[in-house]
Design an enzyme around this catalytic site. Structure first.
Site, mmCIF file in Angstrom:
data_model
loop_
_atom_site.group_PDB
_atom_site.id
_atom_site.type_symbol
_atom_site.label_atom_id
_atom_site.label_comp_id
_atom_site.label_asym_id
_atom_site.label_seq_id
_atom_site.Cartn_x
_atom_site.Cartn_y
_atom_site.Cartn_z
ATOM 1 N N PHE A 134 0.857 -1.193 0.000
ATOM 2 C CA PHE A 134 0.000 0.000 0.000
ATOM 3 C C PHE A 134 0.887 1.235 0.000
ATOM 4 O O PHE A 134 1.706 1.411 0.902
ATOM 5 C CB PHE A 134 -0.939 0.042 1.214
ATOM 6 C CG PHE A 134 -1.841 1.255 1.174
ATOM 7 C CD1 PHE A 134 -3.000 1.253 0.416
ATOM 8 C CD2 PHE A 134 -1.508 2.411 1.876
ATOM 9 C CE1 PHE A 134 -3.815 2.386 0.351
ATOM 10 C CE2 PHE A 134 -2.321 3.543 1.816
ATOM 11 C CZ PHE A 134 -3.474 3.531 1.055
ATOM 12 N N ASP A 221 9.424 2.510 1.694
ATOM 13 C CA ASP A 221 8.291 3.271 2.223
ATOM 14 C C ASP A 221 8.180 2.980 3.720
ATOM 15 O O ASP A 221 7.693 1.932 4.121
ATOM 16 C CB ASP A 221 7.020 2.845 1.463
ATOM 17 C CG ASP A 221 5.762 3.557 1.951
ATOM 18 O OD1 ASP A 221 5.815 4.230 2.996
ATOM 19 O OD2 ASP A 221 4.720 3.419 1.273
ATOM 20 N N LYS A 250 3.009 9.652 8.429
ATOM 21 C CA LYS A 250 2.237 9.283 9.622
ATOM 22 C C LYS A 250 2.801 9.796 10.962
ATOM 23 O O LYS A 250 2.391 10.838 11.422
ATOM 24 C CB LYS A 250 2.026 7.779 9.632
ATOM 25 C CG LYS A 250 1.076 7.341 8.484
ATOM 26 C CD LYS A 250 0.439 5.990 8.724
ATOM 27 C CE LYS A 250 -0.752 5.754 7.804
ATOM 28 N NZ LYS A 250 -0.443 5.135 6.513
HETATM 29 C C1 LIG Z 1 -0.751 5.316 5.110
HETATM 30 C C2 LIG Z 1 0.285 4.914 4.159
HETATM 31 C C3 LIG Z 1 0.518 5.633 2.977
HETATM 32 C C4 LIG Z 1 -0.360 6.770 2.539
HETATM 33 O O1 LIG Z 1 -0.310 7.853 3.431
HETATM 34 P P1 LIG Z 1 -1.416 8.992 3.347
HETATM 35 O O2 LIG Z 1 -0.926 10.017 4.328
HETATM 36 O O3 LIG Z 1 -2.712 8.393 3.732
HETATM 37 O O4 LIG Z 1 -1.419 9.500 1.957
HETATM 38 C C5 LIG Z 1 1.560 5.236 2.171
HETATM 39 N N1 LIG Z 1 2.349 4.209 2.504
HETATM 40 C C6 LIG Z 1 2.163 3.509 3.619
HETATM 41 C C7 LIG Z 1 3.092 2.384 3.941
HETATM 42 C C8 LIG Z 1 1.123 3.823 4.484
HETATM 43 O O5 LIG Z 1 0.924 3.098 5.585
#
Ligand SMILES: *Cc1c(COP(=O)(O)O)cnc(C)c1O
Length: 397
Positions: A134, A221, A250
């Site tokens: 994701f 990521d 986050k």
């Molecule tokens: C939540 C998340 C995203 C997206 O972040 P947003 O602030 O919602 O755009 C991307 N990568 C990972 C691994 C995530 O957990």
């Protein structure tokens, strides 16, 4: 009792929300508008690093709001340099670009990879991405995401992604063999939305080697698993490697929207003036939140706390639920834990909330725990005391 309407006539119907509205929080506890208390084992999806109403963060943010909230990137923002220097120190990388959300950090990473390719004469650069990944919900990041539910209805997807399974170096080699257009490998160290799926340390080391050999960027990521959640600043550091590109978001601002993409020497100078930018990115309020979040994490030893309390929580979950029929696996690291059940269990989010506990269920079958990093052992025990009977009851149905 204030009644919470299930339907919201003026906001778009994008979220399957619980009928709860939160009013305030303190530490790891939250209260709703009716005065009911909850133990927060979600932290706004790994965002509220310091919990709620932190006695050091709140006055710092109040001070910042009274000075200047936003100025634009037409001018220098002194705390950008301060936060960037700190992230460089913690990551062993070299330069930072600031944004506001996870998808934005990942978009920047994808642009860096493409620029890296174009600078080498590769006209159609390709990026290796993973099953169950994701990366966000913009068109490029949903294309990189490995979940049809996220992609459905939004085609055509962005091209230039090659998808491979996790932890399988032979599959990665086979999928890229003889392909001169590959420029990067892009994954989460621990997949969050995908169900707490961890990349093994030996796999991470092998991918690092392969990227060095092939002149590819290793892009990790760490939006969800980073910022101390696993007990290291960044989850890949458990494998002793350093990526070339690392998106963060986050937990970085403990609730204030802050994102960053950190780049090592091979990617740090790809963007030149005019290549990239964003209005809110790196604004004074966001930067103060990032600087103070890291300062407080260091002062309070929250990495060590995440490791120790996380291990305690995982152990307690294993003792209560480990052998139970219908429990597939308890996995994760630090305060990023998943409890996989044998069948879809989203009903547990409402049941847990009724019992005074905030959790989430992801990938249909995985109860996900992402509590604030200030969690104590006693509070970890409290999570298990509420959750274990609910799970046992659910499995007995
Ligand atoms: C939540 C998340 C995203 C997206 O972040 P947003 O602030 O919602 O755009 C991307 N990568 C990972 C691994 C995530 O957990």
């Amino acid at each position: 009792m204030a009644h919470i309407e299930a339907a919201s006539p003026h906001t778009m119907n994008t979220y399957g929300r619980l009928p709860i509205a939160l009013s305030h929080g303190d530490g790891v506890y939250l209260w709703d508008v009716n005065g009911k208390r909850y133990l927060d084992a979600l932290a706004g999806i790994a965002v509220n690093t310091l919990g709620h109403n932190h006695p050091k963060l709140v006055p710092a943010l109040q001070d910042q709001v009274a000075r200047i909230i936003h100025s634009s990137n037409y001018y220098h923002v002194p705390n950008q340099e301060k936060l960037a220097a700190k992230l460089v120190e913690l990551s062993g990388m070299s330069n930072v670009f600031f944004g506001s959300t996870g998808l934005e950090a990942n978009e920047a990473a994808i642009k860096l990879a493409r620029k890296f390719g174009h600078d080498r004469g590769i006209e159609k650069p390709q990026i290796v991405v993973y099953e169950k990944a994701f990366h966000g919900r913009s068109i490029a990041t949903l294309s990189a995401t490995g979940n049809e539910k996220v992609q459905k209805g939004f085609g055509p997807l962005v091209e230039g992604f090659i998808r491979v399974p996790l932890n399988d170096i032979a599959a990665l080699r086979a999928a890229t063999d003889g392909n001169p257009n590959v420029v990067a490998v892009f994954f989460e160290t621990i997949q969050g939305e995908g169900g707490i799926n961890q990349m093994r340390a030996d796999y991470l080391q092998k991918v690092r080697e392969l990227c060095d050999q092939k002149d590819w960027l290793l892009m990790i990521d760490e939006v969800q698993c980073g910022m101390g959640r696993t007990g290291k600043w960044f989850a890949h550091q458990w494998a002793g490697i350093v990526p070339d590109v690392m998106p963060l978001a986050k937990g970085l601002g403990s609730g204030v929207p802050v994102a960053a993409v950190v780049a090592g020497p091979r990617a740090a100078n790809l963007f030149q003036p005019g290549n990239h930018g964003t209005t809110f990115g790196g604004n004074p309020l966001a930067m103060r939140a990032g600087v103070e979040t890291i300062r407080i994490m260091e002062e309070e030893g929250l990495l060590e706390n995440a490791s120790r309390v996380g291990a305690h929580l995982k152990g307690a979950l294993a003792r209560e639920l480990g052998g139970a029929k219908g429990v597939v696996e308890i996995r994760g690291q630090g305060l990023m834990l998943g409890l996989e059940l044998a069948r879809p269990c989203s009903v547990l989010t409402q049941r847990a909330a009724d019992a005074g506990l905030m959790i989430s269920v992801t990938a249909d079958t995985v109860v996900r725990l992402l509590p604030p990093l200030i969690l104590t052992q006693a509070q970890a025990d409290e999570i298990v005391a509420i959750l274990a009977p609910l799970v046992k009851g659910f499995l007995a149905e």
